[in-house]
Design a protein around this motif. Structure first.
Motif, PDB file in Angstrom:
ATOM      1  N   GLU A   1       0.834  -1.216   0.000  1.00 22.19           N
ATOM      2  CA  GLU A   1       0.000   0.000   0.000  1.00 22.19           C
ATOM      3  C   GLU A   1       0.864   1.260   0.000  1.00 22.19           C
ATOM      4  O   GLU A   1       0.587   2.221  -0.727  1.00 22.19           O
ATOM      5  CB  GLU A   1      -0.897   0.005   1.243  1.00 22.19           C
ATOM      6  CG  GLU A   1      -1.981  -1.055   1.240  1.00 22.19           C
ATOM      7  CD  GLU A   1      -2.683  -1.142   2.582  1.00 22.19           C
ATOM      8  OE1 GLU A   1      -2.446  -0.239   3.433  1.00 22.19           O
ATOM      9  OE2 GLU A   1      -3.444  -2.101   2.796  1.00 22.19           O
ATOM     10  N   ILE A   2       1.928   1.253   0.814  1.00 24.34           N
ATOM     11  CA  ILE A   2       2.784   2.433   0.934  1.00 24.34           C
ATOM     12  C   ILE A   2       3.529   2.687  -0.375  1.00 24.34           C
ATOM     13  O   ILE A   2       3.634   3.831  -0.835  1.00 24.34           O
ATOM     14  CB  ILE A   2       3.764   2.265   2.111  1.00 24.34           C
ATOM     15  CG1 ILE A   2       2.996   2.178   3.436  1.00 24.34           C
ATOM     16  CG2 ILE A   2       4.753   3.430   2.159  1.00 24.34           C
ATOM     17  CD1 ILE A   2       3.846   1.716   4.605  1.00 24.34           C
ATOM     18  N   VAL A   3       4.059   1.612  -0.976  1.00 22.30           N
ATOM     19  CA  VAL A   3       4.777   1.759  -2.246  1.00 22.30           C
ATOM     20  C   VAL A   3       3.842   2.308  -3.325  1.00 22.30           C
ATOM     21  O   VAL A   3       4.215   3.202  -4.096  1.00 22.30           O
ATOM     22  CB  VAL A   3       5.389   0.416  -2.695  1.00 22.30           C
ATOM     23  CG1 VAL A   3       5.880   0.477  -4.140  1.00 22.30           C
ATOM     24  CG2 VAL A   3       6.547   0.028  -1.779  1.00 22.30           C
ATOM     25  N   LYS A   4       2.635   1.787  -3.381  1.00 17.43           N
ATOM     26  CA  LYS A   4       1.663   2.263  -4.373  1.00 17.43           C
ATOM     27  C   LYS A   4       1.381   3.751  -4.179  1.00 17.43           C
ATOM     28  O   LYS A   4       1.370   4.539  -5.134  1.00 17.43           O
ATOM     29  CB  LYS A   4       0.368   1.459  -4.261  1.00 17.43           C
ATOM     30  CG  LYS A   4      -0.702   1.882  -5.263  1.00 17.43           C
ATOM     31  CD  LYS A   4      -1.965   1.031  -5.098  1.00 17.43           C
ATOM     32  CE  LYS A   4      -3.045   1.475  -6.079  1.00 17.43           C
ATOM     33  NZ  LYS A   4      -4.279   0.656  -5.935  1.00 17.43           N
ATOM     34  N   GLU A   5       1.170   4.148  -2.919  1.00 16.16           N
ATOM     35  CA  GLU A   5       0.852   5.544  -2.619  1.00 16.16           C
ATOM     36  C   GLU A   5       2.031   6.459  -2.941  1.00 16.16           C
ATOM     37  O   GLU A   5       1.869   7.496  -3.596  1.00 16.16           O
ATOM     38  CB  GLU A   5       0.485   5.679  -1.147  1.00 16.16           C
ATOM     39  CG  GLU A   5       0.145   7.096  -0.726  1.00 16.16           C
ATOM     40  CD  GLU A   5      -0.142   7.208   0.766  1.00 16.16           C
ATOM     41  OE1 GLU A   5      -0.250   8.351   1.247  1.00 16.16           O
ATOM     42  OE2 GLU A   5      -0.244   6.161   1.436  1.00 16.16           O
ATOM     43  N   LYS A   6       3.229   6.075  -2.495  1.00 19.99           N
ATOM     44  CA  LYS A   6       4.399   6.927  -2.689  1.00 19.99           C
ATOM     45  C   LYS A   6       4.801   7.040  -4.162  1.00 19.99           C
ATOM     46  O   LYS A   6       5.402   8.043  -4.575  1.00 19.99           O
ATOM     47  CB  LYS A   6       5.583   6.387  -1.869  1.00 19.99           C
ATOM     48  CG  LYS A   6       5.460   6.595  -0.362  1.00 19.99           C
ATOM     49  CD  LYS A   6       6.683   6.048   0.355  1.00 19.99           C
ATOM     50  CE  LYS A   6       6.603   6.288   1.849  1.00 19.99           C
ATOM     51  NZ  LYS A   6       6.695   7.731   2.219  1.00 19.99           N
ATOM     52  N   SER A   7       4.504   6.010  -4.935  1.00 17.10           N
ATOM     53  CA  SER A   7       4.903   6.020  -6.347  1.00 17.10           C
ATOM     54  C   SER A   7       3.798   6.507  -7.266  1.00 17.10           C
ATOM     55  O   SER A   7       3.961   6.508  -8.491  1.00 17.10           O
ATOM     56  CB  SER A   7       5.319   4.610  -6.779  1.00 17.10           C
ATOM     57  OG  SER A   7       4.203   3.731  -6.817  1.00 17.10           O
ATOM     58  N   GLY A   8       2.680   6.900  -6.708  1.00 20.48           N
ATOM     59  CA  GLY A   8       1.555   7.322  -7.535  1.00 20.48           C
ATOM     60  C   GLY A   8       1.013   6.185  -8.383  1.00 20.48           C
ATOM     61  O   GLY A   8       0.494   6.401  -9.480  1.00 20.48           O
ATOM     62  N   GLY A   9       1.138   4.957  -7.882  1.00 19.52           N
ATOM     63  CA  GLY A   9       0.626   3.791  -8.587  1.00 19.52           C
ATOM     64  C   GLY A   9       1.567   3.215  -9.626  1.00 19.52           C
ATOM     65  O   GLY A   9       1.237   2.218 -10.281  1.00 19.52           O
ATOM     66  N   LYS A  10       2.744   3.809  -9.776  1.00 19.83           N
ATOM     67  CA  LYS A  10       3.669   3.330 -10.805  1.00 19.83           C
ATOM     68  C   LYS A  10       4.406   2.055 -10.384  1.00 19.83           C
ATOM     69  O   LYS A  10       4.802   1.251 -11.235  1.00 19.83           O
ATOM     70  CB  LYS A  10       4.685   4.419 -11.147  1.00 19.83           C
ATOM     71  CG  LYS A  10       4.102   5.583 -11.931  1.00 19.83           C
ATOM     72  CD  LYS A  10       5.187   6.562 -12.329  1.00 19.83           C
ATOM     73  CE  LYS A  10       4.632   7.678 -13.197  1.00 19.83           C
ATOM     74  NZ  LYS A  10       5.704   8.621 -13.620  1.00 19.83           N
ATOM     75  N   MET A  11       4.608   1.881  -9.083  1.00 20.40           N
ATOM     76  CA  MET A  11       5.300   0.688  -8.590  1.00 20.40           C
ATOM     77  C   MET A  11       4.274  -0.203  -7.890  1.00 20.40           C
ATOM     78  O   MET A  11       3.623   0.213  -6.939  1.00 20.40           O
ATOM     79  CB  MET A  11       6.438   1.080  -7.650  1.00 20.40           C
ATOM     80  CG  MET A  11       7.494   1.953  -8.321  1.00 20.40           C
ATOM     81  SD  MET A  11       8.809   2.536  -7.216  1.00 20.40           S
ATOM     82  CE  MET A  11       9.793   1.034  -7.043  1.00 20.40           C
ATOM     83  N   LYS A  12       4.143  -1.414  -8.395  1.00 21.99           N
ATOM     84  CA  LYS A  12       3.132  -2.337  -7.891  1.00 21.99           C
ATOM     85  C   LYS A  12       3.808  -3.506  -7.179  1.00 21.99           C
ATOM     86  O   LYS A  12       4.697  -4.144  -7.739  1.00 21.99           O
ATOM     87  CB  LYS A  12       2.280  -2.870  -9.047  1.00 21.99           C
ATOM     88  CG  LYS A  12       1.195  -3.844  -8.623  1.00 21.99           C
ATOM     89  CD  LYS A  12       0.407  -4.352  -9.821  1.00 21.99           C
ATOM     90  CE  LYS A  12      -0.664  -5.348  -9.388  1.00 21.99           C
ATOM     91  NZ  LYS A  12      -1.409  -5.880 -10.558  1.00 21.99           N
ATOM     92  N   VAL A  13       3.382  -3.767  -5.951  1.00 24.37           N
ATOM     93  CA  VAL A  13       3.911  -4.874  -5.161  1.00 24.37           C
ATOM     94  C   VAL A  13       2.917  -6.025  -5.174  1.00 24.37           C
ATOM     95  O   VAL A  13       1.748  -5.850  -4.813  1.00 24.37           O
ATOM     96  CB  VAL A  13       4.193  -4.443  -3.713  1.00 24.37           C
ATOM     97  CG1 VAL A  13       4.656  -5.635  -2.875  1.00 24.37           C
ATOM     98  CG2 VAL A  13       5.244  -3.336  -3.680  1.00 24.37           C
TER      99      VAL A  13
END
Length: 339
Positions: free
Chosen positions: A54-66
């Motif tokens: 969730e944090i990666v998605k938020e910080k990357s504006g959805g560009k990085m998906k985990v």
């Protein structure tokens, strides 16, 4: 010299900031990140991994998906560590003992009865000793992101309660495939059966082994209460959880993306530690409701166990790093002095 009017100055500064922000946004590219581990998705490891996503998605504006793969769907611990080194899995969460083949110092975390509480644990993990150990992984194709929580380990079995040192004698116990755990329980008189976690439930169900040892949350979320009757609160090992990332993947990221992943991991670490420690309490209650017979082990018996394994511990300390052990003990002593 000409002076630019204040309004124009503000406009130029604002424009520069917008350009800078746009450049920063452009530095984040599209990436898919695979995170795999052996525990269930509702275990604290799974909850922490989902928080990281969730944090990666938020910080990357959805560009990085985990993408999160729980319950060993991409393999057992040893297999996934190898996959991280090879770059086919990007991130995993493993107990330190599984990294001793890469860097021996991680074996010291697995020494029996080393920590008394989470304050001592955090002082070592977040201090120089813990952080320096993480840095030793990079030459081996691994980036150490930090330490999450796994908890204090306890013994379960299908035969009888463990109230004394003698009650361990002859029990067929599944152990992690790491030297510290194996040496400890051999010294305590158990019949040790090294086995992957993904094979453990079936081994207990078929009585191939009598029991195992794990933190309470793992015992609950893996439903070991279905095949185990007795839970004895030995607290013999504390397991941190090492969050590791593939260096091959890391090298594909630019500095902005790397910092984003580091920041997200630290935020997820704080969240997971809190959830894990809260769940340690709730899991004990849940296991009792599921019918497990739970017993405290008397402090005097814990001391007998500690004394029994001390020669084995001394041998492991000599192998894994006496200087590092001294550094860890110094951090623990500071906490104890302050308490």
């Amino acid at each position: 010299m000409k002076f630019i009017p204040t309004a124009l100055t503000a406009l130029l500064c604002t424009s520069a900031m917008l350009v800078s922000a746009a450049v920063h946004a452009e530095e984040i590219n599209r990436h898919n990140i695979k995170v795999a581990f052996v525990q269930a998705k509702d275990h604290p490891h799974g909850l922490g991994a989902n928080k990281f996503a969730e944090i990666v998605k938020e910080k990357s504006g959805g560009k990085m998906k985990v993408m999160v793969f729980a319950s060993g769907t991409l393999g057992g611990d040893a297999q996934v560590i190898s996959s991280v080194q090879g770059g086919t899995v990007d991130m995993t969460l493993v107990t330190p003992g599984l990294l001793t083949g890469i860097e021996k110092g991680f074996g010291l975390y697995g020494l029996p009865f080393l920590f008394r509480n989470s304050a001592e644990v955090d002082a070592v993990l977040d201090g120089p000793a813990g952080q320096n150990l993480l840095s030793t992984l990079e030459p081996h194709g691994i980036i150490g992101l930090g330490y999450w929580d796994h908890g204090f380990r306890h013994v379960t079995n299908s035969k009888h309660p463990v109230n004394t040192l003698e009650d361990l004698k002859g029990l067929k116990l599944r152990l992690q495939q790491i030297p510290t755990a194996i040496e400890t329980f051999k010294a305590l008189g158990a019949n040790v059966v090294p086995l992957s976690f993904t094979e453990l439930y079936t081994a207990m169900e078929t009585r191939t082994v009598d029991g195992q040892e794990n933190p309470l949350a793992a015992i609950e979320t893996s439903k070991f209460y279905e095949v185990q009757k007795y839970l004895s609160l030995t607290g013999h090992f504390y397991d941190p959880l090492v969050a590791i990332f593939s260096k091959r993947t890391w090298e594909k990221f630019n500095e902005t993306e790397r910092q984003l992943v580091r920041d997200a991991s630290l935020e997820a670490q704080a969240y997971e530690r809190k959830v894990s420690r809260e769940m340690d309490v709730s899991s004990r209650e849940a296991l009792a409701r599921q019918g497990m017979e739970i017993n405290e082990v008397a402090p005097a018996e814990i001391e007998r166990m500690r004394a029994k394994v001390q020669p084995s511990s001394d041998k492991l300390i000599a192998e894994y790093g006496p200087d590092l052990m001294a550094e860890m003990n110094a951090e623990i002593a500071k906490v104890r002095a302050a308490q």
